[in-house]
Design an enzyme around this catalytic site. Structure first.
Site, PDB file in Angstrom:
ATOM      1  N   SER A 172       3.066   4.417  -4.470  1.00 37.12           N
ATOM      2  CA  SER A 172       3.494   5.579  -5.253  1.00 37.12           C
ATOM      3  C   SER A 172       4.390   6.527  -4.456  1.00 37.12           C
ATOM      4  O   SER A 172       5.000   7.431  -5.026  1.00 37.12           O
ATOM      5  CB  SER A 172       2.271   6.350  -5.770  1.00 37.12           C
ATOM      6  N   GLY A 173       4.483   6.343  -3.150  1.00 35.17           N
ATOM      7  CA  GLY A 173       5.324   7.202  -2.317  1.00 35.17           C
ATOM      8  C   GLY A 173       6.791   6.828  -2.422  1.00 35.17           C
ATOM      9  O   GLY A 173       7.161   5.798  -2.991  1.00 35.17           O
TER      10      GLY A 173
ATOM     11  N   THR B 150       0.852  -1.190   0.000  1.00 38.80           N
ATOM     12  CA  THR B 150       0.000   0.000   0.000  1.00 38.80           C
ATOM     13  C   THR B 150       0.887   1.238   0.000  1.00 38.80           C
ATOM     14  O   THR B 150       1.993   1.224   0.541  1.00 38.80           O
ATOM     15  CB  THR B 150      -0.956   0.040   1.207  1.00 38.80           C
TER      16      THR B 150
ATOM     17  N   ILE C 246       9.032   5.812  -0.117  1.00 33.51           N
ATOM     18  CA  ILE C 246       9.357   4.535   0.517  1.00 33.51           C
ATOM     19  C   ILE C 246       8.638   3.396  -0.192  1.00 33.51           C
ATOM     20  O   ILE C 246       9.222   2.330  -0.426  1.00 33.51           O
ATOM     21  CB  ILE C 246       9.009   4.580   2.012  1.00 33.51           C
ATOM     22  N   GLY C 247       7.387   3.603  -0.568  1.00 30.66           N
ATOM     23  CA  GLY C 247       6.630   2.569  -1.256  1.00 30.66           C
ATOM     24  C   GLY C 247       7.291   2.144  -2.555  1.00 30.66           C
ATOM     25  O   GLY C 247       7.383   0.942  -2.862  1.00 30.66           O
TER      26      GLY C 247
ATOM     27  N   TYR D 153       0.136  12.797  14.404  1.00 27.00           N
ATOM     28  CA  TYR D 153       0.898  11.811  13.633  1.00 27.00           C
ATOM     29  C   TYR D 153       1.563  10.799  14.562  1.00 27.00           C
ATOM     30  O   TYR D 153       1.535   9.589  14.300  1.00 27.00           O
ATOM     31  CB  TYR D 153       1.944  12.542  12.795  1.00 27.00           C
TER      32      TYR D 153
END
Length: 240
Positions: free
Chosen positions: A11-12, A8, A14-15, A148
């Protein structure tokens, strides 16, 4: 036999690094994203040479029921890697009820419900793992990132509890807690701010997305077959 991993937030920063590492190691992937499709399209082109199956899945995990769009497209599954999330900066007294609801849903509620729906696939195989990307602030907390920090702390508590419940099933559950990582999440900081952070980190530099991907790959591998319920801190010694 092909092994399938769901990532999940693919697109980031880390991802993307996690997806690249898993693809290089022979995994077929479900690549989840929400609004940013361009990096996913780039990854699909990049992975064509590996010969696996790479399936993009669009879903908004900030709203009720969004996770079901992911579960509806998952068939065979061996690993779950949850990297999706958003940051929130500002005084705690300034947050709104909507801020709190969205943050906790994206980081805690959606990952828990998604995991619940997909767990039978892992339990049936009697193997596999779940890895959640939390944060150093989930371990120690941060001023001006209270919301956060609370959400990331919830992820860690979830991992510790679920790992005990699943231990006999052969499914391992761990979390990676990054420190300051050089991704777009740091784009809101000035060069002066980043220099100050680097001075606080014993290793004197920010981490990279690849550092996190390496930790994830290790946790998914047989080399980590006796590791569950753990928080793997990747922070350059910033918090120990």
């Amino acid at each position: 036999m092909k092994k399938f991993a769901l990532v999940t937030g693919a697109s980031g920063g880390i991802g993307q690094a996690v997806c690249r590492e898993l693809a290089r190691n022979g995994y077929s992937l479900y690549l989840h994203y929400n609004q940013n499709a361009a990096p996913i399209e780039s990854l699909l082109q990049e992975f064509a040479a590996y010969g696996g199956e790479y399936i993009p899945i669009q879903a908004d995990l900030s709203g009720s029921g969004g996770y079901k769009k992911i579960t509806a497209d998952i068939f065979s599954l061996d690993e779950i890697v949850i990297t999706s999330g958003t940051a929130h900066y500002g005084l705690f007294t300034d947050i709104t009820a909507q801020d709190a609801e969205n943050m906790m849903y994206v980081h805690a509620t959606a990952p828990m419900l998604l995991t619940k729906e997909l767990l039978p696939k892992l339990i049936k195989k009697g193997s596999g793992s779940i890895t959640i990307i939390s944060s150093i602030w989930g371990q120690t907390g941060s001023a001006c990132e209270v919301l956060y920090s609370a959400a990331k702390g919830a992820q860690i508590a979830f991992v510790k509890a679920l790992s005990k419940e699943l231990a006999l099933s052969g499914v391992r559950v761990n979390t990676v807690a990054p420190g300051a990582i050089s991704t777009n999440m740091m784009s809101g900081f000035s060069e002066e701010d980043i220099a100050g952070i680097q001075e606080e980190i014993p290793m004197g530099r920010l981490g990279t997305a690849q550092n996190i991907a390496d930790a994830v790959q290790f946790l998914l591998s047989e080399k980590a077959s006796y590791i569950t319920g753990q928080v793997i801190a990747v922070n350059g010694g910033w918090y120990t």
